[in-house]
Design an enzyme around this catalytic site. Structure first.
Site, mmCIF file in Angstrom:
data_model
loop_
_atom_site.group_PDB
_atom_site.id
_atom_site.type_symbol
_atom_site.label_atom_id
_atom_site.label_comp_id
_atom_site.label_asym_id
_atom_site.label_seq_id
_atom_site.Cartn_x
_atom_site.Cartn_y
_atom_site.Cartn_z
ATOM 1 N N SER A 1 -7.715 5.045 -6.971
ATOM 2 C CA SER A 1 -7.340 5.527 -5.640
ATOM 3 C C SER A 1 -7.132 7.037 -5.656
ATOM 4 O O SER A 1 -8.058 7.788 -5.966
ATOM 5 C CB SER A 1 -6.092 4.776 -5.161
ATOM 6 O OG SER A 1 -5.864 4.975 -3.791
ATOM 7 N N ASP B 1 -11.333 -3.218 1.421
ATOM 8 C CA ASP B 1 -10.632 -1.958 1.186
ATOM 9 C C ASP B 1 -11.079 -0.948 2.238
ATOM 10 O O ASP B 1 -12.285 -0.724 2.399
ATOM 11 C CB ASP B 1 -10.973 -1.454 -0.224
ATOM 12 C CG ASP B 1 -10.209 -0.210 -0.635
ATOM 13 O OD1 ASP B 1 -9.585 0.433 0.229
ATOM 14 O OD2 ASP B 1 -10.242 0.121 -1.835
ATOM 15 N N HIS C 1 -7.734 -3.262 -1.789
ATOM 16 C CA HIS C 1 -7.405 -2.014 -2.469
ATOM 17 C C HIS C 1 -6.270 -2.250 -3.467
ATOM 18 O O HIS C 1 -5.357 -3.037 -3.227
ATOM 19 C CB HIS C 1 -6.972 -0.959 -1.442
ATOM 20 C CG HIS C 1 -6.775 0.398 -2.034
ATOM 21 N ND1 HIS C 1 -7.820 1.244 -2.296
ATOM 22 C CD2 HIS C 1 -5.650 1.053 -2.412
ATOM 23 C CE1 HIS C 1 -7.356 2.367 -2.819
ATOM 24 N NE2 HIS C 1 -6.035 2.273 -2.898
#
Length: 311
Positions: free
Chosen positions: A156, A251, A281
């Site tokens: 991320s 996501d 995610h």
């Protein structure tokens, strides 16, 4: 593909995390809530050695955590940057993943506790990531690592930092990076992509949450257009390290991850993409708990070992 049933169970557990309206939310409040409501994760793996140390940076000293596997000789190394929207996360939040990567790769993993927003806005986190990479490259003898097998990685926001240090390493003719591992990377601050509209509510990471993260990270909106902030905004993506990118189907960041995969390939880089249509995610944090996370870890490790064998 339908959402993975175990992922749905995880989302049900996340339902206990009740955030105030984003306009009222502070970073401190979010951190406290995230820590208090964090779902219990799988048992962390045992590695040969774990040690914390402080290394110098252009700002304050940077805390890093070194994970050494049960392996002999000179090892490959992975400099790892945790996720958390540039605001959340720390060395402890990603301890389980770093241990698993160290064991799976037979590599020294150096996890970096970079400065977080909004207390330290862009480019503080990137500067710390860059300084940590340079420190590892300058201490390969002390660390007993192979400089030809030096990797960077992250998830991320951490994957954003990993991608950006690869760009700066290319622009500065080093340090040499053998591979970049990007789990569902933050590549852009454009929240208008289809995946933000389709997956931007109800799947853990939400569009408004991501907007809030960017507001904390950037000192001003125009900072997003500066070098080493949004890798998708880079005009030249050629001559970068080979990449392994992992993307989840549920996501909001899916489309920017796929766009980055495409642009890296078009620029002539070696790219191995692994897409998990049923994943949300952040799912790599739940290895040892979710079957799909374990599968993704094994497949990612296989891909990196194959890549390292070429060095």
């Amino acid at each position: 593909m339908a959402l993975d049933p175990q992922m749905q169970g995880l989302l049900d557990a996340f339902g206990a995390l009740k955030l105030p309206p984003y306009e009222e939310l502070t970073a401190e409040t979010f951190r406290v809530l995230a820590d208090a409501k964090r779902v219990t994760r799988g048992q962390s793996e045992t590695v040969a050695e774990v040690s914390d140390r402080l290394i110098p940076g252009n700002g304050p000293d940077i805390k890093v955590r070194l994970y050494r596997p049960h392996a002999e000789g000179v090892l490959p190394a992975l400099v790892y940057f945790h996720g958390g929207g540039f605001v959340l996360g720390d060395l402890d939040s990603h301890d389980n993943l770093c241990r698993a990567l160290s064991n799976g790769l037979g590599a020294l993993v150096v996890a970096v506790d970079y400065r977080r927003a909004p207390e330290a806005r862009f480019p503080a986190a990137f500067d710390d990531a860059w300084d940590a990479l340079k420190w590892v490259a300058e201490h390969v003898g002390e660390l007993a690592i192979d400089p030809s097998r030096l990797m960077v990685g992250g998830d991320s926001a951490g994957a954003n930092l990993a991608a950006n240090v690869c760009l700066k390493a290319r622009d500065n003719n080093g340090p040499a990076i053998a591979h970049q591992l990007l789990f569902y990377p933050v590549c852009d601050n454009d929240l208008s992509r289809d995946s933000y509209r389709e997956m931007g509510s109800g799947y853990f990471l939400e569009t408004e949450m991501m907007r809030w993260f960017w507001e904390q990270y950037l000192g001003a909106p125009e900072d997003a257009d500066k070098p080493y902030c949004c890798p998708l905004k880079a005009t030249d993506l050629s001559n970068l390290p080979a990449a392994t990118l992992v993307v989840g189907g549920y996501d909001p960041l899916k489309d920017e991850g796929l766009a980055y995969i495409e642009r890296l390939g078009l620029a002539g880089n070696s790219v191995h993409s692994i897409v998990y249509p049923g994943a949300i995610h952040g799912f790599m944090s739940y290895i040892g708990m979710l079957k799909l996370s374990d599968q993704a870890l094994n497949e990612t490790v296989d891909a990196l070992q194959t890549a390292l064998a070429r060095h």
